[in-house]
Design a protein around this motif. Structure first.
Motif, PDB file in Angstrom:
ATOM      1  N   PRO A 122       0.788  -1.235   0.000  1.00 52.97           N
ATOM      2  CA  PRO A 122       0.000   0.000   0.000  1.00 52.97           C
ATOM      3  C   PRO A 122       0.822   1.288   0.000  1.00 52.97           C
ATOM      4  N   HIS A 123       2.051   1.255   0.569  1.00 53.12           N
ATOM      5  CA  HIS A 123       2.799   2.496   0.776  1.00 53.12           C
ATOM      6  C   HIS A 123       4.064   2.641  -0.057  1.00 53.12           C
ATOM      7  N   GLY A 124       4.463   1.619  -0.795  1.00 56.22           N
ATOM      8  CA  GLY A 124       5.689   1.696  -1.584  1.00 56.22           C
ATOM      9  C   GLY A 124       6.926   1.495  -0.717  1.00 56.22           C
ATOM     10  N   GLU A 125       8.065   1.974  -1.185  1.00 56.27           N
ATOM     11  CA  GLU A 125       9.316   1.794  -0.451  1.00 56.27           C
ATOM     12  C   GLU A 125       9.348   2.743   0.749  1.00 56.27           C
ATOM     13  N   ARG A 126       9.480   2.151   1.925  1.00 63.02           N
ATOM     14  CA  ARG A 126       9.477   2.909   3.181  1.00 63.02           C
ATOM     15  C   ARG A 126      10.491   2.305   4.147  1.00 63.02           C
ATOM     16  N   VAL A 127      10.767   3.035   5.212  1.00 60.36           N
ATOM     17  CA  VAL A 127      11.640   2.558   6.285  1.00 60.36           C
ATOM     18  C   VAL A 127      10.967   1.360   6.961  1.00 60.36           C
ATOM     19  N   ALA A 128      11.758   0.328   7.258  1.00 61.27           N
ATOM     20  CA  ALA A 128      11.260  -0.883   7.903  1.00 61.27           C
ATOM     21  C   ALA A 128      11.201  -0.704   9.421  1.00 61.27           C
ATOM     22  N   THR A 129      10.191  -1.294  10.030  1.00 62.77           N
ATOM     23  CA  THR A 129      10.030  -1.323  11.479  1.00 62.77           C
ATOM     24  C   THR A 129       9.660  -2.755  11.874  1.00 62.77           C
ATOM     25  N   VAL A 130       9.601  -3.024  13.168  1.00 61.37           N
ATOM     26  CA  VAL A 130       9.286  -4.372  13.641  1.00 61.37           C
ATOM     27  C   VAL A 130       8.160  -4.307  14.660  1.00 61.37           C
ATOM     28  N   VAL A 131       7.167  -5.199  14.506  1.00 59.71           N
ATOM     29  CA  VAL A 131       6.075  -5.329  15.476  1.00 59.71           C
ATOM     30  C   VAL A 131       5.841  -6.814  15.753  1.00 59.71           C
ATOM     31  N   CYS A 132       5.168  -7.098  16.852  1.00 59.34           N
ATOM     32  CA  CYS A 132       4.830  -8.492  17.153  1.00 59.34           C
ATOM     33  C   CYS A 132       3.646  -8.931  16.294  1.00 59.34           C
ATOM     34  N   GLN A 133       3.523 -10.239  16.145  1.00 62.74           N
ATOM     35  CA  GLN A 133       2.435 -10.792  15.331  1.00 62.74           C
ATOM     36  C   GLN A 133       1.057 -10.448  15.887  1.00 62.74           C
ATOM     37  N   HIS A 134       0.957 -10.250  17.194  1.00 61.70           N
ATOM     38  CA  HIS A 134      -0.346  -9.975  17.809  1.00 61.70           C
ATOM     39  C   HIS A 134      -0.896  -8.617  17.389  1.00 61.70           C
ATOM     40  N   LEU A 135      -0.007  -7.663  17.129  1.00 62.77           N
ATOM     41  CA  LEU A 135      -0.473  -6.347  16.682  1.00 62.77           C
ATOM     42  C   LEU A 135      -1.055  -6.431  15.282  1.00 62.77           C
ATOM     43  N   LEU A 136      -0.637  -7.436  14.518  1.00 61.47           N
ATOM     44  CA  LEU A 136      -1.211  -7.656  13.186  1.00 61.47           C
ATOM     45  C   LEU A 136      -2.451  -8.529  13.282  1.00 61.47           C
ATOM     46  N   ASP A 137      -2.379  -9.593  14.069  1.00 59.41           N
ATOM     47  CA  ASP A 137      -3.503 -10.524  14.225  1.00 59.41           C
ATOM     48  C   ASP A 137      -4.726  -9.829  14.807  1.00 59.41           C
ATOM     49  N   ALA A 138      -4.493  -8.885  15.717  1.00 60.55           N
ATOM     50  CA  ALA A 138      -5.590  -8.234  16.423  1.00 60.55           C
ATOM     51  C   ALA A 138      -6.036  -6.941  15.750  1.00 60.55           C
ATOM     52  N   ALA A 139      -5.585  -6.713  14.530  1.00 62.86           N
ATOM     53  CA  ALA A 139      -5.860  -5.439  13.866  1.00 62.86           C
ATOM     54  C   ALA A 139      -7.341  -5.111  13.775  1.00 62.86           C
ATOM     55  N   LYS A 140      -8.184  -6.111  13.640  1.00 64.86           N
ATOM     56  CA  LYS A 140      -9.610  -5.842  13.494  1.00 64.86           C
ATOM     57  C   LYS A 140     -10.376  -6.051  14.800  1.00 64.86           C
ATOM     58  N   LEU A 141      -9.671  -6.439  15.847  1.00 64.95           N
ATOM     59  CA  LEU A 141     -10.290  -6.642  17.148  1.00 64.95           C
ATOM     60  C   LEU A 141     -10.047  -5.423  18.025  1.00 64.95           C
ATOM     61  N   SER A 142     -10.179  -5.595  19.306  1.00 66.23           N
ATOM     62  CA  SER A 142      -9.929  -4.465  20.203  1.00 66.23           C
ATOM     63  C   SER A 142      -8.428  -4.220  20.350  1.00 66.23           C
ATOM     64  N   PRO A 143      -8.039  -3.021  20.744  1.00 67.76           N
ATOM     65  CA  PRO A 143      -6.623  -2.700  20.903  1.00 67.76           C
ATOM     66  C   PRO A 143      -5.919  -3.666  21.866  1.00 67.76           C
ATOM     67  N   ALA A 144      -4.701  -4.069  21.494  1.00 66.12           N
ATOM     68  CA  ALA A 144      -3.930  -5.038  22.277  1.00 66.12           C
ATOM     69  C   ALA A 144      -2.875  -4.355  23.138  1.00 66.12           C
ATOM     70  N   GLY A 145      -2.836  -3.029  23.129  1.00 67.29           N
ATOM     71  CA  GLY A 145      -1.779  -2.304  23.828  1.00 67.29           C
ATOM     72  C   GLY A 145      -0.586  -2.141  22.907  1.00 67.29           C
ATOM     73  N   PHE A 146       0.222  -1.155  23.156  1.00 67.09           N
ATOM     74  CA  PHE A 146       1.349  -0.851  22.281  1.00 67.09           C
ATOM     75  C   PHE A 146       2.528  -0.428  23.133  1.00 67.09           C
ATOM     76  N   VAL A 147       3.583  -1.248  23.143  1.00 68.01           N
ATOM     77  CA  VAL A 147       4.776  -0.974  23.941  1.00 68.01           C
ATOM     78  C   VAL A 147       5.945  -0.782  22.989  1.00 68.01           C
ATOM     79  N   GLU A 148       6.478   0.434  22.928  1.00 67.11           N
ATOM     80  CA  GLU A 148       7.645   0.684  22.076  1.00 67.11           C
ATOM     81  C   GLU A 148       8.893   0.192  22.793  1.00 67.11           C
ATOM     82  N   ASN A 149       9.771  -0.461  22.037  1.00 70.76           N
ATOM     83  CA  ASN A 149      10.941  -1.094  22.624  1.00 70.76           C
ATOM     84  C   ASN A 149      12.247  -0.412  22.283  1.00 70.76           C
TER      85      ASN A 149
END
Length: 95
Positions: free
Chosen positions: A13-40
């Motif tokens: 969707p966004h083309g070439e961009r800077v890469a970041t890392v997230v846990c699988q749960h933040l992707l799996d839960a994208a359509k559910l309720s917020p799972a919390g977000f902890v920056e590391n």
């Protein structure tokens, strides 16, 4: 101090961009309720985050053990996707 060139990925969707890392749960839960977000990382050139369940697992394990890594399922996403994930999963009390 030498600057490092950030890793780039090609996001559909966004083309070439800077890469970041997230846990699988933040992707799996994208359509559910917020799972919390902890920056590391406090380094803006090294964005990493995981959900509250991963934070609890990390604290229980005491470090990035194999069990933690398997539970976390680190996934690379672009910086634009990271921003959207952060917006969705940040629970108001975290701000």
């Amino acid at each position: 101090m030498a600057e490092t060139t950030p890793m780039l990925i090609n996001c559909g969707p966004h083309g070439e961009r800077v890469a970041t890392v997230v846990c699988q749960h933040l992707l799996d839960a994208a359509k559910l309720s917020p799972a919390g977000f902890v920056e590391n990382s406090s380094d803006p050139a090294d964005l990493q985050a995981w959900c509250h369940a991963c934070e609890e697992k990390f604290l229980a394990e005491g470090e990035m053990t194999e069990a933690f890594k398997e539970f976390n399922g680190m996934t690379i996403v672009c910086i634009e996707c990271f921003a959207g994930i952060k917006s969705w999963h940040t629970i108001p009390a975290e701000q």
